[in-house]
Motif scaffolding. Structure first.
Motif, PDB file in Angstrom:
ATOM      1  N   ALA A   1       7.973   3.326   2.227  1.00  0.00           N
ATOM      2  CA  ALA A   1       7.401   2.423   1.216  1.00  0.00           C
ATOM      3  C   ALA A   1       8.404   1.349   0.813  1.00  0.00           C
ATOM      4  O   ALA A   1       8.051   0.181   0.670  1.00  0.00           O
ATOM      5  N   VAL A   2       9.654   1.740   0.649  1.00  0.00           N
ATOM      6  CA  VAL A   2      10.690   0.773   0.284  1.00  0.00           C
ATOM      7  C   VAL A   2      10.904  -0.221   1.424  1.00  0.00           C
ATOM      8  O   VAL A   2      11.069  -1.416   1.202  1.00  0.00           O
ATOM      9  N   GLU A   3      10.861   0.268   2.649  1.00  0.00           N
ATOM     10  CA  GLU A   3      11.057  -0.603   3.813  1.00  0.00           C
ATOM     11  C   GLU A   3       9.987  -1.687   3.898  1.00  0.00           C
ATOM     12  O   GLU A   3      10.285  -2.833   4.251  1.00  0.00           O
ATOM     13  N   THR A   4       8.743  -1.367   3.547  1.00  0.00           N
ATOM     14  CA  THR A   4       7.686  -2.385   3.608  1.00  0.00           C
ATOM     15  C   THR A   4       7.943  -3.479   2.582  1.00  0.00           C
ATOM     16  O   THR A   4       7.601  -4.631   2.802  1.00  0.00           O
TER      17      THR A   4
ATOM     18  N   MET B   1      -1.422   2.068   4.971  1.00  0.00           N
ATOM     19  CA  MET B   1      -2.519   2.524   5.826  1.00  0.00           C
ATOM     20  C   MET B   1      -2.557   4.051   5.910  1.00  0.00           C
ATOM     21  O   MET B   1      -3.508   4.615   6.425  1.00  0.00           O
ATOM     22  N   LYS B   2      -1.521   4.694   5.387  1.00  0.00           N
ATOM     23  CA  LYS B   2      -1.425   6.153   5.350  1.00  0.00           C
ATOM     24  C   LYS B   2      -0.428   6.496   4.253  1.00  0.00           C
ATOM     25  O   LYS B   2       0.304   5.620   3.784  1.00  0.00           O
ATOM     26  N   PRO B   3      -0.382   7.759   3.823  1.00  0.00           N
ATOM     27  CA  PRO B   3       0.649   8.123   2.834  1.00  0.00           C
ATOM     28  C   PRO B   3       2.044   7.900   3.427  1.00  0.00           C
ATOM     29  O   PRO B   3       2.308   8.266   4.571  1.00  0.00           O
ATOM     30  N   LEU B   4       2.912   7.284   2.624  1.00  0.00           N
ATOM     31  CA  LEU B   4       4.252   6.927   3.083  1.00  0.00           C
ATOM     32  C   LEU B   4       5.327   7.749   2.395  1.00  0.00           C
ATOM     33  O   LEU B   4       5.157   8.182   1.248  1.00  0.00           O
ATOM     34  N   SER B   5       6.440   7.912   3.070  1.00  0.00           N
ATOM     35  CA  SER B   5       7.615   8.492   2.432  1.00  0.00           C
ATOM     36  C   SER B   5       8.247   7.419   1.544  1.00  0.00           C
ATOM     37  O   SER B   5       7.901   6.237   1.645  1.00  0.00           O
ATOM     38  N   HIS B   6       9.191   7.819   0.720  1.00  0.00           N
ATOM     39  CA  HIS B   6       9.882   6.841  -0.122  1.00  0.00           C
ATOM     40  C   HIS B   6      10.554   5.773   0.742  1.00  0.00           C
ATOM     41  O   HIS B   6      10.433   4.575   0.483  1.00  0.00           O
TER      42      HIS B   6
ATOM     43  N   ILE C   1       3.186   8.276  -0.785  1.00  0.00           N
ATOM     44  CA  ILE C   1       2.940   7.043  -1.545  1.00  0.00           C
ATOM     45  C   ILE C   1       1.820   6.240  -0.871  1.00  0.00           C
ATOM     46  O   ILE C   1       1.836   6.032   0.336  1.00  0.00           O
ATOM     47  N   GLN C   2       0.880   5.777  -1.703  1.00  0.00           N
ATOM     48  CA  GLN C   2      -0.192   4.910  -1.231  1.00  0.00           C
ATOM     49  C   GLN C   2      -0.346   3.778  -2.233  1.00  0.00           C
ATOM     50  O   GLN C   2      -0.168   3.977  -3.436  1.00  0.00           O
ATOM     51  N   TYR C   3      -0.688   2.586  -1.737  1.00  0.00           N
ATOM     52  CA  TYR C   3      -0.847   1.442  -2.641  1.00  0.00           C
ATOM     53  C   TYR C   3      -1.800   0.415  -2.058  1.00  0.00           C
ATOM     54  O   TYR C   3      -2.023   0.360  -0.848  1.00  0.00           O
TER      55      TYR C   3
END
Length: 196
Positions: free
Chosen positions: A62-65, A54-59, A79-81
């Protein structure tokens, strides 16, 4: 007069039941297909939810999701996806992150090698060359349009701006079921897309 024998009557009843069942199934399937599909976002209870940042993420975020469609290098930032399953086998997945160009190149090679390994394991002859090609501006524009304007609004990626690349390179192939990586060598941005 037509003689009604028990086997004939039983066959007629069975035929009527089958025809009635077929009509009921046809009506149900048609009704289901005509209903608008409502996609959820990041809902673990929904098997076809759209996974997206939902927003740019740190590494670390992103890994936590655990929902980014590809592994990420440690150096990846902002990071965005979007991981979108359309149904009936259709899908689109895109990832954008910022990292030094040499890291982007190493990761592009790793993504293509992993794809080739999966194809080899599945005994599929599809194989992608693991090297960079000059940026094809038409491909960059086409992919940006696809990811930003696809049918489902909740699956659109406004940040997938490959059409803004001035100097860059491509890895992989633009086409169904094959990964494509574009690298903006000026802005140090990695873009990944795969779809059907």
């Amino acid at each position: 007069m037509f003689p009604w024998r028990p086997p004939v009557v039983a066959a007629a009843i069975l035929l009527a039941l089958l025809a009635g069942g077929y009509i009921a199934i046809d009506i149900f399937v048609t009704w289901q297909l005509e209903k608008p599909v409502i996609h959820t976002v990041n809902d673990p209870r929904d098997p076809i939810t759209i996974w997206r940042s939902m927003k740019p993420l740190s590494h670390a975020e992103a890994v936590e999701t655990g929902k980014c469609p590809i592994p990420l290098p440690r150096e990846a930032a902002r990071i965005q996806y979007v991981d979108f399953t359309v149904g009936y086998g259709g899908f689109s997945r895109c990832v954008r992150f910022e990292a030094p160009v040499d890291i982007c190149r190493e990761h592009a090679a790793a993504v293509l090698k992993a794809y080739n390994q999966r194809m080899e394991t599945a005994h599929n002859d599809s194989h992608l060359a693991v090297h960079a090609s000059p940026l094809n501006k038409g491909t960059a524009e086409s992919v940006a349009t696809l990811m930003r304007d696809q049918g489902e609004e909740v699956a659109r990626a406004s940040w997938f701006d490959t059409d803004a690349i001035v100097h860059g390179e491509m890895w992989g192939k633009h086409g169904g079921h094959t990964p494509l990586v574009l690298i903006d060598t000026d802005k140090q941005v990695f873009y990944y897309v795969i779809f059907d």
